[in-house]
Design a protein around this motif. Structure first.
Motif, PDB file in Angstrom:
ATOM      1  N   ASN A  10       3.373  -3.592   7.950  1.00  0.00           N
ATOM      2  CA  ASN A  10       3.789  -2.319   7.380  1.00  0.00           C
ATOM      3  C   ASN A  10       5.014  -2.497   6.476  1.00  0.00           C
ATOM      4  O   ASN A  10       5.071  -1.936   5.384  1.00  0.00           O
ATOM      5  CB  ASN A  10       4.090  -1.309   8.497  1.00  0.00           C
ATOM      6  CG  ASN A  10       4.355   0.075   7.944  1.00  0.00           C
ATOM      7  OD1 ASN A  10       3.598   0.565   7.112  1.00  0.00           O
ATOM      8  ND2 ASN A  10       5.419   0.697   8.409  1.00  0.00           N
ATOM      9  N   HIS A  11       5.981  -3.283   6.932  1.00  0.00           N
ATOM     10  CA  HIS A  11       7.173  -3.545   6.119  1.00  0.00           C
ATOM     11  C   HIS A  11       6.813  -4.325   4.857  1.00  0.00           C
ATOM     12  O   HIS A  11       7.352  -4.050   3.777  1.00  0.00           O
ATOM     13  CB  HIS A  11       8.239  -4.278   6.927  1.00  0.00           C
ATOM     14  CG  HIS A  11       8.948  -3.390   7.908  1.00  0.00           C
ATOM     15  ND1 HIS A  11       9.756  -3.893   8.897  1.00  0.00           N
ATOM     16  CD2 HIS A  11       8.976  -2.040   8.061  1.00  0.00           C
ATOM     17  CE1 HIS A  11      10.251  -2.906   9.612  1.00  0.00           C
ATOM     18  NE2 HIS A  11       9.786  -1.767   9.123  1.00  0.00           N
ATOM     19  N   LEU A  12       5.908  -5.291   4.982  1.00  0.00           N
ATOM     20  CA  LEU A  12       5.462  -6.033   3.796  1.00  0.00           C
ATOM     21  C   LEU A  12       4.816  -5.098   2.779  1.00  0.00           C
ATOM     22  O   LEU A  12       5.084  -5.201   1.579  1.00  0.00           O
ATOM     23  CB  LEU A  12       4.476  -7.143   4.182  1.00  0.00           C
ATOM     24  CG  LEU A  12       5.085  -8.399   4.788  1.00  0.00           C
ATOM     25  CD1 LEU A  12       3.987  -9.331   5.295  1.00  0.00           C
ATOM     26  CD2 LEU A  12       5.977  -9.124   3.786  1.00  0.00           C
ATOM     27  N   LYS A  13       3.990  -4.171   3.254  1.00  0.00           N
ATOM     28  CA  LYS A  13       3.348  -3.220   2.348  1.00  0.00           C
ATOM     29  C   LYS A  13       4.400  -2.386   1.619  1.00  0.00           C
ATOM     30  O   LYS A  13       4.305  -2.167   0.410  1.00  0.00           O
ATOM     31  CB  LYS A  13       2.370  -2.310   3.098  1.00  0.00           C
ATOM     32  CG  LYS A  13       1.635  -1.368   2.143  1.00  0.00           C
ATOM     33  CD  LYS A  13       0.908  -0.254   2.854  1.00  0.00           C
ATOM     34  CE  LYS A  13       0.250   0.727   1.921  1.00  0.00           C
ATOM     35  NZ  LYS A  13       0.980   1.137   0.742  1.00  0.00           N
ATOM     36  N   ASN A  14       5.411  -1.927   2.342  1.00  0.00           N
ATOM     37  CA  ASN A  14       6.478  -1.139   1.722  1.00  0.00           C
ATOM     38  C   ASN A  14       7.185  -1.932   0.624  1.00  0.00           C
ATOM     39  O   ASN A  14       7.451  -1.415  -0.460  1.00  0.00           O
ATOM     40  CB  ASN A  14       7.507  -0.693   2.767  1.00  0.00           C
ATOM     41  CG  ASN A  14       6.942   0.294   3.761  1.00  0.00           C
ATOM     42  OD1 ASN A  14       5.939   0.946   3.514  1.00  0.00           O
ATOM     43  ND2 ASN A  14       7.598   0.409   4.902  1.00  0.00           N
ATOM     44  N   ILE A  15       7.479  -3.189   0.892  1.00  0.00           N
ATOM     45  CA  ILE A  15       8.178  -4.041  -0.076  1.00  0.00           C
ATOM     46  C   ILE A  15       7.272  -4.322  -1.276  1.00  0.00           C
ATOM     47  O   ILE A  15       7.722  -4.281  -2.431  1.00  0.00           O
ATOM     48  CB  ILE A  15       8.637  -5.364   0.579  1.00  0.00           C
ATOM     49  CG1 ILE A  15       9.651  -5.087   1.690  1.00  0.00           C
ATOM     50  CG2 ILE A  15       9.205  -6.323  -0.452  1.00  0.00           C
ATOM     51  CD1 ILE A  15      10.910  -4.368   1.260  1.00  0.00           C
ATOM     52  N   ILE A  16       6.013  -4.592  -1.030  1.00  0.00           N
ATOM     53  CA  ILE A  16       5.064  -4.858  -2.124  1.00  0.00           C
ATOM     54  C   ILE A  16       4.948  -3.618  -3.027  1.00  0.00           C
ATOM     55  O   ILE A  16       4.905  -3.753  -4.250  1.00  0.00           O
ATOM     56  CB  ILE A  16       3.700  -5.310  -1.553  1.00  0.00           C
ATOM     57  CG1 ILE A  16       3.843  -6.728  -0.967  1.00  0.00           C
ATOM     58  CG2 ILE A  16       2.607  -5.251  -2.615  1.00  0.00           C
ATOM     59  CD1 ILE A  16       2.702  -7.162  -0.080  1.00  0.00           C
ATOM     60  N   GLY A  75       0.585  -9.807  -1.209  1.00  0.00           N
ATOM     61  CA  GLY A  75       0.010  -8.695  -1.953  1.00  0.00           C
ATOM     62  C   GLY A  75      -0.797  -9.144  -3.148  1.00  0.00           C
ATOM     63  O   GLY A  75      -0.794 -10.309  -3.530  1.00  0.00           O
ATOM     64  N   LYS A  76      -1.503  -8.203  -3.718  1.00  0.00           N
ATOM     65  CA  LYS A  76      -2.209  -8.393  -4.980  1.00  0.00           C
ATOM     66  C   LYS A  76      -1.378  -7.718  -6.060  1.00  0.00           C
ATOM     67  O   LYS A  76      -0.899  -6.598  -5.881  1.00  0.00           O
ATOM     68  CB  LYS A  76      -3.612  -7.773  -4.945  1.00  0.00           C
ATOM     69  CG  LYS A  76      -4.548  -8.451  -3.979  1.00  0.00           C
ATOM     70  CD  LYS A  76      -4.938  -9.809  -4.482  1.00  0.00           C
ATOM     71  CE  LYS A  76      -5.976 -10.429  -3.564  1.00  0.00           C
ATOM     72  NZ  LYS A  76      -6.213 -11.823  -3.891  1.00  0.00           N
ATOM     73  N   THR A  77      -1.241  -8.372  -7.194  1.00  0.00           N
ATOM     74  CA  THR A  77      -0.403  -7.874  -8.271  1.00  0.00           C
ATOM     75  C   THR A  77      -1.218  -7.041  -9.248  1.00  0.00           C
ATOM     76  O   THR A  77      -2.233  -7.513  -9.757  1.00  0.00           O
ATOM     77  CB  THR A  77       0.262  -9.053  -9.012  1.00  0.00           C
ATOM     78  OG1 THR A  77       0.987  -9.832  -8.061  1.00  0.00           O
ATOM     79  CG2 THR A  77       1.200  -8.564 -10.090  1.00  0.00           C
ATOM     80  N   ILE A  78      -0.742  -5.803  -9.489  1.00  0.00           N
ATOM     81  CA  ILE A  78      -1.394  -4.978 -10.508  1.00  0.00           C
ATOM     82  C   ILE A  78      -1.205  -5.668 -11.858  1.00  0.00           C
ATOM     83  O   ILE A  78      -0.290  -6.466 -12.030  1.00  0.00           O
ATOM     84  CB  ILE A  78      -0.831  -3.538 -10.535  1.00  0.00           C
ATOM     85  CG1 ILE A  78       0.671  -3.531 -10.850  1.00  0.00           C
ATOM     86  CG2 ILE A  78      -1.129  -2.820  -9.228  1.00  0.00           C
ATOM     87  CD1 ILE A  78       1.250  -2.147 -11.074  1.00  0.00           C
TER      88      ILE A  78
END
Length: 156
Positions: A10-16, A75-78
């Motif tokens: 969850n924290h990784l998603k927030n940072i990404i 993450g995947k980069t837009i």
């Protein structure tokens, strides 16, 4: 494979998500500086032409570093203009070609907006237990502070 680096999913998603918005801002600012580089004219043409080139060249590296940071965190980069425009806070002004002073003021305002966002992002990184990205943002913020300082000197 998801990274196992001591930060919750969850924290990784927030940072990404923070990094993706920062990437969108950087790409939008990069594009604006290129536009000004191509369209600057007047008494200080060559000096500003070179200044703008130096800034967008520096942002090219920054953009790549942010994209890679997103990938390092799993993450995947837009990477499309439509994705960037959906989340950027940097304003575009199509078909508007400001004079030199307006260009400098607009870019200064954009850099300052990014600096303020990065300060908030550093706090968010601390909250999300990601000291590495907080440190990363600190370096990016210092780059923008320098670019803003240079623009501010032209306007003094």
């Amino acid at each position: 494979m998801k990274p196992n680096i001591g930060i919750s999913e969850n924290h990784l998603k927030n940072i990404i998500d923070l990094l993706a918005k920062s990437l969108a801002d950087e790409v939008t600012l990069y594009t604006k500086i290129r536009k000004f580089h191509w369209n600057v004219s007047g008494e200080s043409f060559m000096e500003l032409h070179k200044l703008f080139q130096a800034q967008y060249t520096e942002l090219e590296e920054t953009i790549d570093e942010i994209a890679e940071r997103i990938n390092k965190l799993g993450g995947k980069t837009i990477g499309t203009l439509s994705e960037f425009l959906k989340i950027t806070s940097i304003k575009e002004f199509p078909n508007v070609y400001p004079d030199q002073k307006q260009m400098l003021q607009e870019l200064l305002s954009d850099h300052e907006e990014i600096i303020i966002d990065f300060r908030k992002n550093i706090d968010e990184c601390d909250y999300n237990k990601d000291v590495g990205t907080a440190d990363f943002y600190t370096g990016l913020m210092q780059q923008h502070e320098t670019m803003a300082w240079v623009l501010r000197r032209y306007l003094s």
